[in-house]
Design a protein around this motif. Sequence first.
Motif, short mmCIF file in Angstrom:
data_model
loop_
_atom_site.label_atom_id
_atom_site.label_comp_id
_atom_site.label_asym_id
_atom_site.label_seq_id
_atom_site.Cartn_x
_atom_site.Cartn_y
_atom_site.Cartn_z
N ARG A 150 -3.98 -37.22 -53.60
CA ARG A 150 -1.96 -37.54 -52.69
C ARG A 150 -1.22 -36.75 -53.22
O ARG A 150 -0.58 -35.87 -52.26
N ASP A 151 -1.30 -35.85 -54.12
CA ASP A 151 -0.82 -34.78 -54.63
C ASP A 151 -1.04 -33.66 -53.88
O ASP A 151 -0.37 -32.80 -53.49
N VAL A 152 -1.82 -33.28 -53.45
CA VAL A 152 -2.51 -31.55 -53.51
C VAL A 152 -2.91 -31.86 -51.41
O VAL A 152 -2.24 -31.21 -51.07
N PHE A 153 -2.21 -33.19 -50.93
CA PHE A 153 -1.79 -33.04 -49.35
C PHE A 153 -0.16 -32.99 -49.82
O PHE A 153 -0.09 -32.15 -48.42
N LYS A 154 0.00 -33.47 -50.46
CA LYS A 154 1.89 -33.15 -50.53
C LYS A 154 2.52 -31.80 -50.67
O LYS A 154 2.94 -31.06 -49.87
N ARG A 155 1.34 -31.22 -51.28
CA ARG A 155 1.15 -29.37 -51.59
C ARG A 155 0.78 -28.79 -50.94
O ARG A 155 1.70 -27.61 -50.71
N THR A 194 5.50 -31.80 -42.63
CA THR A 194 5.46 -32.90 -43.16
C THR A 194 4.80 -34.53 -42.92
O THR A 194 3.95 -34.70 -42.00
N LEU A 195 4.22 -34.82 -44.32
CA LEU A 195 2.98 -35.93 -44.36
C LEU A 195 3.94 -36.84 -43.17
O LEU A 195 5.04 -37.15 -43.09
N GLU A 196 3.02 -37.51 -42.35
CA GLU A 196 3.37 -38.67 -41.89
C GLU A 196 3.08 -39.99 -42.11
O GLU A 196 1.34 -39.62 -41.57
N GLY A 197 2.95 -40.97 -43.31
CA GLY A 197 2.47 -41.60 -43.19
C GLY A 197 2.06 -41.65 -44.48
O GLY A 197 1.91 -40.60 -45.39
N ASN A 198 1.08 -42.50 -45.23
CA ASN A 198 0.34 -42.88 -46.12
C ASN A 198 -0.94 -42.09 -45.97
O ASN A 198 -1.46 -41.76 -45.49
N VAL A 199 -1.32 -40.86 -47.23
CA VAL A 199 -2.63 -40.58 -47.17
C VAL A 199 -3.69 -41.53 -47.61
O VAL A 199 -3.98 -42.67 -48.18
N ARG A 200 -4.37 -42.02 -46.51
CA ARG A 200 -6.13 -42.62 -46.69
C ARG A 200 -6.63 -42.18 -47.81
O ARG A 200 -7.61 -40.86 -47.61
N ILE A 201 -7.77 -42.29 -48.68
CA ILE A 201 -8.76 -42.00 -50.19
C ILE A 201 -9.74 -43.09 -49.64
O ILE A 201 -9.42 -44.27 -50.09
N ALA A 202 -10.84 -42.12 -50.28
CA ALA A 202 -11.95 -42.64 -50.26
C ALA A 202 -12.97 -41.92 -51.42
O ALA A 202 -13.97 -40.90 -50.52
N GLY A 203 -12.87 -42.83 -52.29
CA GLY A 203 -14.39 -41.13 -53.72
C GLY A 203 -12.87 -39.81 -53.43
O GLY A 203 -12.35 -39.77 -53.68
N ASN A 204 -14.20 -39.60 -52.99
CA ASN A 204 -13.50 -36.85 -53.35
C ASN A 204 -13.03 -37.43 -51.53
O ASN A 204 -12.63 -35.69 -51.65
#
Length: 145
Positions: free
Chosen positions: A25-30, A86-96
């Motif tokens: 999530r931090d990488v997507f934000k950065r 700008t991020l639109e909504g949440n980051v979706r994560i599955a493993g790496n």
Amino acid sequence: MTDLPEMASGMLGDATQGVPGAHIRDVFKRYGEAHSAGDVDAILALFADDAVVRDPANAPEHRGKSALRAFFEAGIEASGGPIAMTLEGNVRIAGNEGAAAYIVRTINSSPVFRVDTLDVMTFNEQGLIAQMIAYWGPENFQQEG
């Protein structure tokens, strides 16, 4: 993490293993912040040395930091400078792997354009982006103002 329903637990398998979700999530934000600042060095710091980018997904790949630098610098130049990303909504994560939608706006172009993207990133064991594929096309451009 909250307890998952049995159905979800069975479907996930090992999808909860790998790079911590908070890091992804931090990488997507950065990534968005670095684009918004026009900071190519900050963008590149998020990528592995041999990373691959396809942006858009059906374009030829760019492989390695030198090719990525040229790609990101050309994008800034074509946009007339930095873009607001700008991020639109949440980051979706599955493993790496992670996926997130961004709203991208040109800042210095006339007219101003908005582009809706979906970026999918695969992370290596060090938490760096090993691959990034961006999904967008002509249908995702809108002229603003």
